[in-house]
Motif scaffolding. Structure first.
Motif, mmCIF file in Angstrom:
data_model
loop_
_atom_site.group_PDB
_atom_site.id
_atom_site.type_symbol
_atom_site.label_atom_id
_atom_site.label_comp_id
_atom_site.label_asym_id
_atom_site.label_seq_id
_atom_site.Cartn_x
_atom_site.Cartn_y
_atom_site.Cartn_z
ATOM 1 N N ASN A 107 -10.582 41.001 84.327
ATOM 2 C CA ASN A 107 -9.182 40.872 84.708
ATOM 3 C C ASN A 107 -8.405 40.268 83.538
ATOM 4 O OD1 ASN A 107 -6.703 40.392 85.806
ATOM 5 N ND2 ASN A 107 -7.436 39.132 87.494
ATOM 6 N N THR A 108 -7.513 41.043 82.962
ATOM 7 C CA THR A 108 -6.716 40.562 81.835
ATOM 8 C C THR A 108 -5.261 40.320 82.226
ATOM 9 O OG1 THR A 108 -6.321 42.839 81.138
ATOM 10 C CG2 THR A 108 -8.181 41.686 80.114
ATOM 11 N N VAL B 291 -2.865 37.524 80.509
ATOM 12 C CA VAL B 291 -3.437 37.208 79.205
ATOM 13 C C VAL B 291 -2.502 37.780 78.149
ATOM 14 C CG1 VAL B 291 -5.379 37.569 77.632
ATOM 15 C CG2 VAL B 291 -5.794 37.223 80.075
#
Length: 125
Positions: free
Chosen positions: A70-71, A74
């Motif tokens: 899961n980015t 970010v």
């Protein structure tokens, strides 16, 4: 303790973080013959050995792992250095218009392009 050694604040965890993505190593990777032939043709790599296929399968498993990370939230990085400035320079053209001179260095050209030697696997099917 490692954090005491750092002279600046960091967002990098100072202790190991448990994996936040599923372990896909137990999922069998099946690659059909047509896909292998296509990959060989595109990559010019011979995949006829068991070691080559195992490497390909482990690469697919690794890509599958990182695809599930899961980015969200970010921020993209422009450098991996946290507190060091990335030295940039102005792009300045110092030479140019030397196409003919560079093409004369090539063994073979076609319409002002270099012609590279063929790969180890023919592209025709």
């Amino acid at each position: 303790m490692v954090a005491a050694l750092l002279s600046h604040p960091t967002k990098v965890p100072q202790t190991p973080v448990p994996a936040a993505f599923p372990d896909t190593s137990k999922n069998p990777i099946e690659i059909d013959t047509n896909t292998i032939k296509l990959l060989e043709r595109l990559s010019l790599v011979d995949l006829d050995s068991d070691q080559a296929l195992d490497t390909l399968k482990s690469s697919i498993q690794f890509a599958d792992k990182i695809a599930n990370i899961n980015t969200d939230n970010v921020q993209p990085l422009y450098t991996v250095l946290e507190h060091q400035q990335l030295q940039l320079r102005n792009d300045q053209v110092t030479a140019g218009n030397c196409r003919e001179e560079l093409l004369r260095c090539a063994k073979r050209t076609d319409e002002d392009y270099y012609v590279s030697p063929p790969g180890n696997i023919p592209l025709e099917q």
